[in-house]
Design a protein around this motif. Structure first.
Motif, PDB file in Angstrom:
ATOM      1  N   GLY A 243      51.868  33.204  48.184  1.00 47.43           N
ATOM      2  CA  GLY A 243      51.489  34.587  47.911  1.00 47.43           C
ATOM      3  C   GLY A 243      50.986  34.721  46.495  1.00 47.43           C
ATOM      4  N   SER A 244      51.622  35.605  45.718  1.00 47.20           N
ATOM      5  CA  SER A 244      51.217  35.822  44.326  1.00 47.20           C
ATOM      6  C   SER A 244      52.252  35.215  43.388  1.00 47.20           C
ATOM      7  CB  SER A 244      51.085  37.322  44.044  1.00 47.20           C
ATOM      8  OG  SER A 244      52.339  37.972  44.224  1.00 47.20           O
ATOM      9  N   VAL A 245      51.836  35.037  42.131  1.00 50.48           N
ATOM     10  CA  VAL A 245      52.731  34.579  41.068  1.00 50.48           C
ATOM     11  C   VAL A 245      52.648  35.599  39.946  1.00 50.48           C
ATOM     12  CG1 VAL A 245      53.314  32.736  39.455  1.00 50.48           C
ATOM     13  CG2 VAL A 245      52.324  32.162  41.685  1.00 50.48           C
ATOM     14  N   ALA A 268      49.053  20.247  36.766  1.00 51.20           N
ATOM     15  CA  ALA A 268      49.454  21.576  36.294  1.00 51.20           C
ATOM     16  C   ALA A 268      48.755  22.665  37.089  1.00 51.20           C
ATOM     17  CB  ALA A 268      49.165  21.725  34.807  1.00 51.20           C
ATOM     18  N   ARG A 269      48.584  22.428  38.390  1.00 49.70           N
ATOM     19  CA  ARG A 269      47.909  23.407  39.240  1.00 49.70           C
ATOM     20  C   ARG A 269      48.784  24.641  39.428  1.00 49.70           C
ATOM     21  NH1 ARG A 269      47.589  21.254  44.475  1.00 49.70           N
ATOM     22  NH2 ARG A 269      46.015  22.801  45.051  1.00 49.70           N
ATOM     23  N   VAL A 270      48.151  25.795  39.413  1.00 45.50           N
ATOM     24  CA  VAL A 270      48.796  27.063  39.755  1.00 45.50           C
ATOM     25  C   VAL A 270      48.073  27.593  40.983  1.00 45.50           C
ATOM     26  CG1 VAL A 270      49.362  29.393  39.021  1.00 45.50           C
ATOM     27  CG2 VAL A 270      49.429  27.522  37.358  1.00 45.50           C
ATOM     28  N   VAL A 271      48.724  27.531  42.130  1.00 47.57           N
ATOM     29  CA  VAL A 271      48.107  27.923  43.395  1.00 47.57           C
ATOM     30  C   VAL A 271      48.680  29.271  43.815  1.00 47.57           C
ATOM     31  CG1 VAL A 271      47.817  27.335  45.825  1.00 47.57           C
ATOM     32  CG2 VAL A 271      47.777  25.536  44.084  1.00 47.57           C
ATOM     33  N   SER A 272      47.803  30.249  43.998  1.00 41.49           N
ATOM     34  CA  SER A 272      48.214  31.579  44.456  1.00 41.49           C
ATOM     35  C   SER A 272      47.001  32.286  45.027  1.00 41.49           C
ATOM     36  CB  SER A 272      48.809  32.387  43.301  1.00 41.49           C
ATOM     37  OG  SER A 272      47.867  32.547  42.257  1.00 41.49           O
ATOM     38  N   ARG A 273      47.225  33.390  45.731  1.00 44.33           N
ATOM     39  CA  ARG A 273      46.122  34.106  46.379  1.00 44.33           C
ATOM     40  C   ARG A 273      45.201  34.771  45.363  1.00 44.33           C
ATOM     41  NH1 ARG A 273      49.359  36.924  51.474  1.00 44.33           N
ATOM     42  NH2 ARG A 273      49.803  34.965  52.580  1.00 44.33           N
ATOM     43  N   THR A 274      45.782  35.223  44.254  1.00 40.62           N
ATOM     44  CA  THR A 274      44.977  35.803  43.170  1.00 40.62           C
ATOM     45  C   THR A 274      45.381  35.135  41.858  1.00 40.62           C
ATOM     46  OG1 THR A 274      46.599  37.579  42.822  1.00 40.62           O
ATOM     47  CG2 THR A 274      44.765  38.040  44.324  1.00 40.62           C
ATOM     48  N   ARG A 275      44.472  35.154  40.892  1.00 42.01           N
ATOM     49  CA  ARG A 275      44.772  34.512  39.610  1.00 42.01           C
ATOM     50  C   ARG A 275      45.864  35.291  38.885  1.00 42.01           C
ATOM     51  NH1 ARG A 275      43.841  33.690  34.207  1.00 42.01           N
ATOM     52  NH2 ARG A 275      43.147  31.587  33.649  1.00 42.01           N
TER      53      ARG A 275
END
Length: 293
Positions: A243-245, A268-275
């Protein structure tokens, strides 16, 4: 081992406890016999003090069930059925029960604790070794685990949750306080804590993760749904969300704190639906998160 008035004086026992012993025992008495007598006379705190001073014994008590006002044993205990104690439960060694364990006050097990069914205490729970519950666990006070924690249902804790090892909770984990584990933390359902959340290794949550303050992971953070912290969110490696972070107002998000900057795209990937807002380190990737194994 025998307890004598001379040994109690050497340990600087309280005046009341010393007088009780000299009235009750005219000569040195067996260690566990003194503990049993203290508990029978309602002096449970004195029995626990005696165990603190003279330490555990090697003997193992094997019984069908335990049903008592309070229970203190200097060695290890094996119970074929259930443990039902109205007040304090204390052992100098391990406690293994084939059924459920219930206590109305504090539980302090110096070794491993294994409940074959559910586990519930209205006070705090402390183990010197591993803790295993084959069903859900409910602790109204603080829970401190000296080894690994394994709960095959949900875990609810009323104050704080701390452990020297890793933790695996099959269903939801809810803590009205902070969570602090030296190693990894894995939760099959939702994870909610009202204060900070820290794991020396990684954090893996099957559904949503919510913390009332900072979230810190020495390795990565993975959640099947939203990751929300009211403080900063910091991870040594990747942060993957279905979802979101979201970090708290005025706080920031940090991924890859243990990774080289030129390796951020993989480590160091940040995976989420929106930045995420306030992303200060890491490489954002809008691809959907892989489902948890």
């Amino acid at each position: 081992m025998k307890i004598s008035s001379t040994a109690l004086r050497a340990k600087r026992s309280c005046t009341s406890g010393y007088r009780w012993f000299t009235r009750r025992f005219k000569s040195p008495a067996e260690y566990q016999s003194v503990i049993d007598a203290l508990v029978a006379d309602g002096r449970v705190d004195d029995a626990c003090w005696l165990l603190d001073q003279f330490g555990p014994i090697d003997s193992v008590l094997v019984v069908d069930a335990i049903s008592a006002e309070s229970f203190v044993y200097a060695g290890s205990v094996q119970v074929r059925g259930e443990v039902d104690v109205d007040a304090t439960l204390r052992t100098g060694g391990s406690l293994q029960a084939g059924g459920s364990i219930r206590a109305g006050n504090a539980v302090w097990i110096s070794g491993d604790l294994h409940a074959g069914a559910g586990l519930r205490t209205l006070g705090s729970l402390r183990t010197g070794g591993h803790l295993v519950s084959s069903w859900s666990a409910e602790v109204h006070g603080a829970l401190t685990c000296g080894g690994d924690l394994r709960v095959r249902g949900a875990l609810a804790c009323g104050v704080a949750l701390r452990g020297e090892g890793s933790a695996v909770v099959a269903e939801d984990l809810e803590v009205n306080g902070m969570i602090d584990f030296a190693k990894g933390l894995r939760v099959g359902g939702h994870l909610v804590c009202t204060e900070g959340l820290r794991a020396g290794h990684g954090i893996q949550v099957g559904q949503s993760l919510r913390s009332g303050m900072h979230i810190d992971a020495g390795w990565g953070i993975v959640a099947g749904s939203d990751i929300t912290g009211e403080g900063a969110i910091r991870a040594g490696e990747c942060i993957l969300s279905g979802g979101s972070v979201r970090a708290g107002a005025g706080f920031s998000l940090y991924a890859g704190l243990s990774a080289r900057r030129d390796a951020w795209s993989s480590c160091a990937r940040v995976v989420s639906r929106t930045r995420p807002e306030n992303l200060l380190s890491g490489f954002w990737d809008c691809a959907p998160c892989e489902p948890l194994a």
